[in-house]
Design a protein around this motif. Structure first.
Motif, PDB file in Angstrom:
ATOM      1  N   HIS A  70      16.839  81.439   7.793  1.00 32.09           N
ATOM      2  CA  HIS A  70      17.097  82.364   6.682  1.00 32.09           C
ATOM      3  C   HIS A  70      17.119  81.631   5.341  1.00 32.09           C
ATOM      4  O   HIS A  70      16.617  82.150   4.336  1.00 32.09           O
ATOM      5  N   SER A  71      17.697  80.424   5.300  1.00 33.76           N
ATOM      6  CA  SER A  71      17.746  79.705   4.022  1.00 33.76           C
ATOM      7  C   SER A  71      16.348  79.288   3.573  1.00 33.76           C
ATOM      8  O   SER A  71      16.039  79.346   2.379  1.00 33.76           O
ATOM      9  N   TRP A  74      14.721  82.396   2.201  1.00 31.26           N
ATOM     10  CA  TRP A  74      15.227  82.689   0.866  1.00 31.26           C
ATOM     11  C   TRP A  74      14.562  81.794  -0.161  1.00 31.26           C
ATOM     12  O   TRP A  74      14.214  82.233  -1.256  1.00 31.26           O
ATOM     13  N   MET A 105      18.997  82.054  -5.002  1.00 32.02           N
ATOM     14  CA  MET A 105      19.403  81.963  -3.592  1.00 32.02           C
ATOM     15  C   MET A 105      20.916  81.960  -3.450  1.00 32.02           C
ATOM     16  O   MET A 105      21.460  82.512  -2.497  1.00 32.02           O
ATOM     17  N   TRP A 108      22.058  85.514  -3.561  1.00 32.67           N
ATOM     18  CA  TRP A 108      21.789  86.220  -2.316  1.00 32.67           C
ATOM     19  C   TRP A 108      22.814  85.859  -1.252  1.00 32.67           C
ATOM     20  O   TRP A 108      23.288  86.718  -0.510  1.00 32.67           O
ATOM     21  N   ARG A 109      23.184  84.581  -1.179  1.00 30.92           N
ATOM     22  CA  ARG A 109      24.182  84.159  -0.186  1.00 30.92           C
ATOM     23  C   ARG A 109      25.548  84.753  -0.519  1.00 30.92           C
ATOM     24  O   ARG A 109      26.286  85.172   0.357  1.00 30.92           O
TER      25      ARG A 109
END
Length: 123
Positions: A70-71, A74, A105, A108-109
């Motif tokens: 996922h990272s 992103w 990012m 988003w986290r």
């Protein structure tokens, strides 16, 4: 936008690392990028489903492998959405902002963490 060939992508990343090494004075930008992905990986994810008219979110723990996946996704999404004329400029800009902590990012986290906290009662 798909990237072209493996050799071109490698040259693009290495040139971005060279410029980041000069700008940010990092000895090993590749290790810093690995640490960045480790720092940004989500520990929880929210699965959304409907019950009648209500929409429920169920938080669940993700494996470390999926968190890294996922990272990286992103990072690619932020890199592709960035304004810039060439791929190299966009990659350099995103790497530099990510190292400084100004990248989207992080937002988003943070939003994902808020969503997990908001739906904690559904677990």
């Amino acid at each position: 936008m798909p990237l072209k060939s493996r050799a071109r992508n490698r040259a693009l990343v290495y040139s971005a690392f060279r410029s980041i090494r000069l700008k940010a004075r990092l000895a090993r930008p590749a290790l810093a990028l690995g640490y960045l992905f480790h720092k940004l990986r989500p520990l929880f994810w929210v699965r959304v489903y409907r019950m009648g008219k209500r929409v429920k979110g169920i938080p669940y723990r993700v494996s470390p492998h999926k968190g890294y996946k996922h990272s990286v996704r992103w990072f690619l999404r932020a890199f592709r959405a960035r304004k810039g004329s060439t791929l190299q400029e966009r990659l350099e800009g995103e790497l530099f902002d990510a190292f400084l902590g100004n990248s989207i990012m992080y937002k988003w986290r943070k939003n994902l963490t808020r969503s997990v906290a908001r739906n904690r009662h559904n677990a």
